[in-house]
Design a protein around this motif. Structure first.
Motif, PDB file in Angstrom:
ATOM      1  N   GLY A  42      -6.694  -2.517  -6.952  1.00 44.61           N
ATOM      2  CA  GLY A  42      -6.613  -3.222  -5.658  1.00 44.61           C
ATOM      3  C   GLY A  42      -7.892  -3.963  -5.379  1.00 44.61           C
ATOM      4  N   SER A  43      -7.881  -4.841  -4.368  1.00 39.47           N
ATOM      5  CA  SER A  43      -9.060  -5.669  -4.074  1.00 39.47           C
ATOM      6  C   SER A  43      -9.833  -5.163  -2.862  1.00 39.47           C
ATOM      7  CB  SER A  43      -8.620  -7.104  -3.805  1.00 39.47           C
ATOM      8  OG  SER A  43      -7.763  -7.107  -2.677  1.00 39.47           O
ATOM      9  N   GLY A  44      -9.200  -4.305  -2.025  1.00 37.22           N
ATOM     10  CA  GLY A  44      -9.870  -3.819  -0.813  1.00 37.22           C
ATOM     11  C   GLY A  44      -9.826  -4.824   0.337  1.00 37.22           C
ATOM     12  N   ASP A 103       4.808   6.389   5.001  1.00 36.43           N
ATOM     13  CA  ASP A 103       5.075   6.848   3.627  1.00 36.43           C
ATOM     14  C   ASP A 103       4.744   8.328   3.525  1.00 36.43           C
ATOM     15  OD1 ASP A 103       2.274   7.360   2.731  1.00 36.43           O
ATOM     16  OD2 ASP A 103       2.043   5.191   3.127  1.00 36.43           O
ATOM     17  N   ASN A 111       0.831  -1.214   0.000  1.00 41.25           N
ATOM     18  CA  ASN A 111       0.000   0.000   0.000  1.00 41.25           C
ATOM     19  C   ASN A 111       0.859   1.254   0.000  1.00 41.25           C
ATOM     20  OD1 ASN A 111      -2.348  -1.417  -0.008  1.00 41.25           O
ATOM     21  ND2 ASN A 111      -2.796  -1.174   2.187  1.00 41.25           N
ATOM     22  N   TYR A 114       0.108   3.937  -2.939  1.00 41.42           N
ATOM     23  CA  TYR A 114      -0.722   5.145  -2.826  1.00 41.42           C
ATOM     24  C   TYR A 114       0.118   6.410  -2.723  1.00 41.42           C
ATOM     25  CZ  TYR A 114      -4.445   1.818  -2.413  1.00 41.42           C
ATOM     26  OH  TYR A 114      -5.310   0.802  -2.693  1.00 41.42           O
ATOM     27  N   ILE A 154      -4.789   9.615   3.954  1.00 42.26           N
ATOM     28  CA  ILE A 154      -6.155   9.082   4.055  1.00 42.26           C
ATOM     29  C   ILE A 154      -6.992  10.078   4.840  1.00 42.26           C
ATOM     30  CG2 ILE A 154      -7.542   7.121   4.883  1.00 42.26           C
ATOM     31  CD1 ILE A 154      -4.734   5.617   4.959  1.00 42.26           C
ATOM     32  N   ILE A 173      -0.309   9.797  -0.588  1.00 43.67           N
ATOM     33  CA  ILE A 173      -1.476  10.683  -0.729  1.00 43.67           C
ATOM     34  C   ILE A 173      -2.233  10.905   0.572  1.00 43.67           C
ATOM     35  CG2 ILE A 173      -1.878  10.186  -3.182  1.00 43.67           C
ATOM     36  CD1 ILE A 173      -4.049   8.187  -2.273  1.00 43.67           C
ATOM     37  N   PHE A 212       1.335   3.524   9.450  1.00 40.45           N
ATOM     38  CA  PHE A 212       0.598   2.401  10.044  1.00 40.45           C
ATOM     39  C   PHE A 212       1.467   1.829  11.160  1.00 40.45           C
ATOM     40  CE2 PHE A 212      -3.144   1.738   7.444  1.00 40.45           C
ATOM     41  CZ  PHE A 212      -2.891   2.569   6.343  1.00 40.45           C
ATOM     42  N   HIS A 265     -10.586   4.423  -3.863  1.00 40.45           N
ATOM     43  CA  HIS A 265     -10.245   4.819  -5.245  1.00 40.45           C
ATOM     44  C   HIS A 265     -10.786   3.783  -6.211  1.00 40.45           C
ATOM     45  CE1 HIS A 265      -7.446   7.552  -3.284  1.00 40.45           C
ATOM     46  NE2 HIS A 265      -7.116   6.498  -2.512  1.00 40.45           N
ATOM     47  N   ILE A 323     -11.099   1.866   6.663  1.00 42.54           N
ATOM     48  CA  ILE A 323     -10.238   1.214   5.673  1.00 42.54           C
ATOM     49  C   ILE A 323      -9.833  -0.193   6.083  1.00 42.54           C
ATOM     50  CG2 ILE A 323      -9.223   3.188   4.434  1.00 42.54           C
ATOM     51  CD1 ILE A 323      -6.907   2.993   6.502  1.00 42.54           C
ATOM     52  N   GLY A 344      -6.605  -5.963   1.512  1.00 44.88           N
ATOM     53  CA  GLY A 344      -5.271  -5.899   2.126  1.00 44.88           C
ATOM     54  C   GLY A 344      -5.301  -5.497   3.606  1.00 44.88           C
ATOM     55  N   LEU A 345      -5.930  -4.385   3.895  1.00 46.04           N
ATOM     56  CA  LEU A 345      -5.888  -3.921   5.292  1.00 46.04           C
ATOM     57  C   LEU A 345      -6.754  -4.788   6.207  1.00 46.04           C
ATOM     58  CD1 LEU A 345      -5.798  -0.021   4.997  1.00 46.04           C
ATOM     59  CD2 LEU A 345      -3.955  -1.600   5.579  1.00 46.04           C
ATOM     60  N   SER A 355       1.106   8.687   5.344  1.00 42.25           N
ATOM     61  CA  SER A 355       0.447   7.891   6.385  1.00 42.25           C
ATOM     62  C   SER A 355       1.491   7.075   7.141  1.00 42.25           C
ATOM     63  CB  SER A 355      -0.549   6.899   5.769  1.00 42.25           C
ATOM     64  OG  SER A 355      -1.291   7.524   4.759  1.00 42.25           O
ATOM     65  N   GLN A 400     -13.307  -2.237   1.540  1.00 42.58           N
ATOM     66  CA  GLN A 400     -13.402  -0.781   1.670  1.00 42.58           C
ATOM     67  C   GLN A 400     -12.262  -0.155   0.869  1.00 42.58           C
ATOM     68  OE1 GLN A 400     -15.711   1.291   3.630  1.00 42.58           O
ATOM     69  NE2 GLN A 400     -14.747   2.655   2.120  1.00 42.58           N
ATOM     70  N   ARG A 401     -12.612   0.526  -0.231  1.00 43.19           N
ATOM     71  CA  ARG A 401     -11.590   1.166  -1.073  1.00 43.19           C
ATOM     72  C   ARG A 401     -11.957   2.638  -1.235  1.00 43.19           C
ATOM     73  NH1 ARG A 401      -9.593   0.035  -5.829  1.00 43.19           N
ATOM     74  NH2 ARG A 401      -7.529   0.146  -4.891  1.00 43.19           N
TER      75      ARG A 401
HETATM   76  P1  ADP Z   1      -6.422  -2.147  -1.689  1.00 43.61           P
HETATM   77  O1  ADP Z   1      -5.130  -1.553  -1.422  1.00 43.61           O
HETATM   78  O2  ADP Z   1      -6.393  -3.461  -2.279  1.00 43.61           O
HETATM   79  O3  ADP Z   1      -7.428  -1.197  -2.233  1.00 43.61           O
HETATM   80  P2  ADP Z   1      -6.530  -2.189   1.126  1.00 43.61           P
HETATM   81  O4  ADP Z   1      -7.431  -2.825   2.103  1.00 43.61           O
HETATM   82  O5  ADP Z   1      -5.095  -2.547   1.241  1.00 43.61           O
HETATM   83  O6  ADP Z   1      -7.070  -2.468  -0.280  1.00 43.61           O
HETATM   84  O7  ADP Z   1      -6.676  -0.658   1.328  1.00 43.61           O
HETATM   85  C1  ADP Z   1      -7.921  -0.081   1.491  1.00 43.61           C
HETATM   86  C2  ADP Z   1      -7.868   1.362   1.036  1.00 43.61           C
HETATM   87  O8  ADP Z   1      -7.114   2.115   1.950  1.00 43.61           O
HETATM   88  C3  ADP Z   1      -7.142   1.582  -0.211  1.00 43.61           C
HETATM   89  O9  ADP Z   1      -8.022   1.438  -1.297  1.00 43.61           O
HETATM   90  C4  ADP Z   1      -6.610   2.977  -0.106  1.00 43.61           C
HETATM   91  O10 ADP Z   1      -7.612   3.902  -0.534  1.00 43.61           O
HETATM   92  C5  ADP Z   1      -6.407   3.180   1.339  1.00 43.61           C
HETATM   93  N1  ADP Z   1      -4.979   3.018   1.677  1.00 43.61           N
HETATM   94  C6  ADP Z   1      -4.387   1.922   2.134  1.00 43.61           C
HETATM   95  N2  ADP Z   1      -3.085   2.162   2.360  1.00 43.61           N
HETATM   96  C7  ADP Z   1      -2.838   3.454   2.045  1.00 43.61           C
HETATM   97  C8  ADP Z   1      -1.694   4.312   2.074  1.00 43.61           C
HETATM   98  N3  ADP Z   1      -0.517   3.875   2.486  1.00 43.61           N
HETATM   99  N4  ADP Z   1      -1.849   5.601   1.653  1.00 43.61           N
HETATM  100  C9  ADP Z   1      -3.053   6.048   1.227  1.00 43.61           C
HETATM  101  N5  ADP Z   1      -4.157   5.285   1.208  1.00 43.61           N
HETATM  102  C10 ADP Z   1      -4.072   4.008   1.590  1.00 43.61           C
END
Ligand code: ADP
Length: 703
Positions: A663-665, A635, A605, A609, A640, A638, A694, A656, A648, A667-668, A692, A653-654
């Motif tokens: 992406g698949s939404g 990082d 991520n 992003y 959040i 952009i 994490f 973009h 997220i 990851g997090l 951001s 939950q995406r």
């Molecule tokens: P994916 O990345 O597959 O869309 P994730 O669950 O990893 O799904 O992330 C969910 C959403 O969180 C992303 O679509 C993105 O909008 C936001 N996001 C995650 N990581 C970052 C980041 N490092 N910087 C900005 N936005 C992020």
């Protein structure tokens, strides 16, 4: 050098002899001693002295007889004879003594220098021959006996008067002593004592000044005899200031005997009839309690014996005062105790001695014993005997025996017959630091509290059961859902793979035969199927998380991140991204697969992003916080919006669309689930446009 002169000293008092001997010897005389007239004659015959100094009142042979025999003795009559007496002090005595042929008649005590001057003078002026009684005719002889018996009778009368006086004073002290034991109030005792001193001993006035410990002042408590105003300023004395004689006696704790008040400036303004005074400290264990003062109309009324008698009486008086004070304190305490025990408290209170016999109890306990055991308890009754045959007997004995060993504790006893719970607070009563003389118990009816507690326990048990059942249900549903999503993803895979396989074949063999519109539609089918394939992969991975159980093995984060970096190297260089990883990452006891899932997703991520026109910088750092390791992936992408910081982490939950950022939404959601499985947590801090961070909290000690 002239030979040393020898002086024979005669006295029945050894102390007087000793003092005289020292004085004479230090002034160059030789000294012989005798304890009475007979001894002196014998000694003088054996070794005649140069002078004899004799007391008068002595056993066996008194000084007068000695002098007479001395003068009748041809060997001794020329040796100078001096009388030195404390008892025969009348003018008549002196005349008689000198008439016997003595050189001098001296009255004790005399200053050493004066005494020595007299001796020297006698040596100088003593006639070698004087007429003695031995040479006197017979009528002179009878004259001697007449005078001798007159002097003796006179002395006897004096002695009788003295004895009577002493007797009176001793009677007064005896009477006062009797009061010491029988009178139980301080003012009454002091009054009786002072009264005896005045009425029986015949003193003019007697006062007692009592120490008020709070104010550190001695105040006149009572006076008998010539009236004295109690409010008079002179009747208060500060303890530590030497104010007046009372203050002085209290401070030095020593008797003051004033033989002639006229010579004592501190006693100005006394009644004219008073001539002498005695101030005696009343003290107990070296602490002053008060001062007793006695006044007499006679000059020098207080002899050494009086001082002695009054001061030993003062000691007894001190003991009595202390006893009265202790008794008063005790009875005050008793009143307080009774008031406390019978105040409207909820507690029943009792105490028993080592033999389980009641020493005290309050009304509440009495009533309860009456109600429960149908007995009218009384002091001295044996508590255990009252309970004989009941369950309480055993419990009560056990508890009391335990307290008698010195232990204080609380226990709760249940009475099955009445259904009542009693809370007992047990305390030992210490006789001294090592012996327990009894036991007190504060008893409270705690039935309501116990019933409420029981209800709470029951309720808790029920609640626990319900939570348990509910959890089991939820777990079952969860399990079902997981199995369902797993099998759905799994089952979807086969047809999807078929679509992808055939799409590949069409692309290879038939793409060119499609017009541009057809190619575009077809490419869309391939892209959508590929995305779906990834989605299903991610979903499968998500639902598989934790299925195989969590491991606890040493995972070196340095090596874990090294392998992740190498996997990402292509993407990093494509995106011109810079990845910085702390060099000293710890080794944890954790699950390598889950950690890989967590950090793969976060790094992925972080690289993804970022604004297209700006290369991204990613860093991995760590720190220790209480019992957690915190690994941070930051990082400068952009960012959040704040309202999505929680959301997220939900699956799908995406923020973009695919065109912007693919992406698949999931990851997090995978990160969150993995972290929770490891017993940790994940949080995000982010600002739109800035980047951001994490933070992954992982529990545990270093491996
Ligand atoms: P994916 O990345 O597959 O869309 P994730 O669950 O990893 O799904 O992330 C969910 C959403 O969180 C992303 O679509 C993105 O909008 C936001 N996001 C995650 N990581 C970052 C980041 N490092 N910087 C900005 N936005 C992020």
């Amino acid at each position: 050098m002239p030979p040393m002169k020898k002086i024979l000293i005669v006295d029945d008092n050894l102390q007087n002899l000793y003092m005289l001997e020292i004085m004479l010897k230090t002034n160059g005389f030789e000294v012989d001693q005798a304890l009475n007239g007979a001894g002196a004659l014998e000694m003088a015959h054996q070794s005649p002295p140069d002078m004899i100094v004799s007391d008068i009142l002595m056993p066996v042979m008194d000084g007068f007889s000695l002098c007479r025999n001395w003068m009748a003795d041809k060997d001794l009559k020329d040796i100078p004879f001096i009388f030195y007496t404390a008892t025969y002090t009348d003018y008549k005595d002196e005349v008689f003594a000198l008439s016997l042929g003595a050189d001098r008649f001296l009255v004790k005590p005399m200053a050493p220098d004066d005494f020595l001057a007299v001796i020297q003078d006698v040596f100088k002026t003593h006639p070698t021959h004087i007429q003695t009684t031995a040479e006197k005719p017979a009528e002179k002889e009878s004259q001697y006996y007449k005078e001798y018996s007159e002097v003796l009778i006179h002395k006897l009368e004096d002695k009788m008067a003295q004895l009577e006086q002493t007797n009176k004073r001793l009677t007064a002290l005896y009477q006062a002593s009797c009061n010491l034991v029988s009178i139980k109030s301080l003012p009454a005792l002091i009054h009786a004592v002072l009264y005896s001193m005045v009425e029986t001993a015949g003193y003019q006035q007697a006062n007692y000044f009592h120490l008020n410990e709070n104010e550190n002042k001695l105040c006149l408590l009572d006076t008998v005899g010539i009236s004295v105003q109690k409010t008079d300023e002179r009747m208060f004395f500060e303890l530590d200031e030497e104010q007046g004689l009372v203050g002085l006696v209290a401070k030095n704790r020593q008797i003051i005997n004033i033989a002639d008040i006229a010579l004592e400036p501190r006693l100005m303004g006394m009644e004219e009839t008073i001539h002498s005074a005695l101030y005696v400290p009343v003290q107990y264990e070296n602490r002053i309690l008060g001062v007793l003062s006695l006044f007499s109309m006679d000059m020098d009324a207080f002899q050494k014996e009086d001082e002695h008698h009054v001061s030993s009486f003062a000691n007894s008086l001190a003991v009595s005062i202390k006893n009265i004070q202790a008794e008063e304190a005790l009875s005050r305490q008793n009143l307080l105790l009774t008031a406390l025990m019978n105040s409207p408290v909820d507690d029943a209170i009792f105490s028993v001695d080592q033999n389980y016999r009641y020493t005290t109890f309050n009304e509440k306990h009495r009533l309860e014993m009456q109600k429960t055991w149908h007995v009218d308890i009384q002091e001295g009754m044996n508590l255990l005997e009252l309970l004989t045959g009941s369950d309480s007997h055993h419990l009560m004995k056990q508890s009391i025996d335990r307290v008698l060993t010195g232990e204080a504790f609380m226990d709760i006893q249940y009475q099955p017959d009445t259904g009542i719970y009693y809370e007992f607070n047990w305390n030992p009563i210490w006789q001294d630091q090592t012996h327990v003389m009894g036991v007190t118990a504060f008893i409270r009816n705690v039935t309501e509290r116990m019933q409420a507690q029981e209800k709470i326990l029951q309720f808790n048990a029920e609640l626990e059961k319900r939570v348990f059942e509910r959890t089991a249900q939820l777990e079952a549903v969860n399990q079902e859902l997981e199995t369902f999503s797993y099998s759905v993803s799994h089952d979807l895979r086969a047809p999807l793979r078929a679509i992808l396989g055939f799409s590949g074949m069409i692309t290879r063999d038939y793409r060119d035969s499609l017009d541009a519109q057809g190619q575009h539609y077809f490419d869309n089918i391939v892209a959508a199927s590929t995305r779906m394939d990834r989605l299903i992969d991610d979903l499968l991975q998500y639902s598989r998380l934790g299925r195989r159980g969590i491991r606890h093995e040493p995972v070196n984060l340095d090596s874990l991140f090294a392998s992740l970096t190498s996997d990402l190297s292509e993407r990093l260089s494509a995106d011109r991204a810079v990845l910085t990883i702390a060099s000293d990452l710890p080794t944890l006891l954790s699950d390598r697969t889950l950690l890989t899932q967590i950090f793969t997703n976060l790094l992925d991520n972080a690289i993804t992003y970022h604004p297209k026109d700006r290369p991204v910088q990613v860093s991995v750092t760590w720190q220790r916080e209480e019992s957690s390791y915190v690994i941070c992936v930051s990082d400068n992408g952009i960012g959040i919006p704040a309202e999505y910081h929680e959301k997220i982490f939900n699956a799908f939950q995406r923020l973009h669309n695919q065109e912007e950022y693919p992406g698949s939404g999931i990851g997090l959601a995978t990160v969150k689930k993995s972290v929770l499985l490891l017993g940790g947590d994940v949080r995000v801090e982010s600002q739109v446009g800035k980047g951001s961070t994490f933070s992954v909290y992982l529990p545990g000690e270093k491996a």
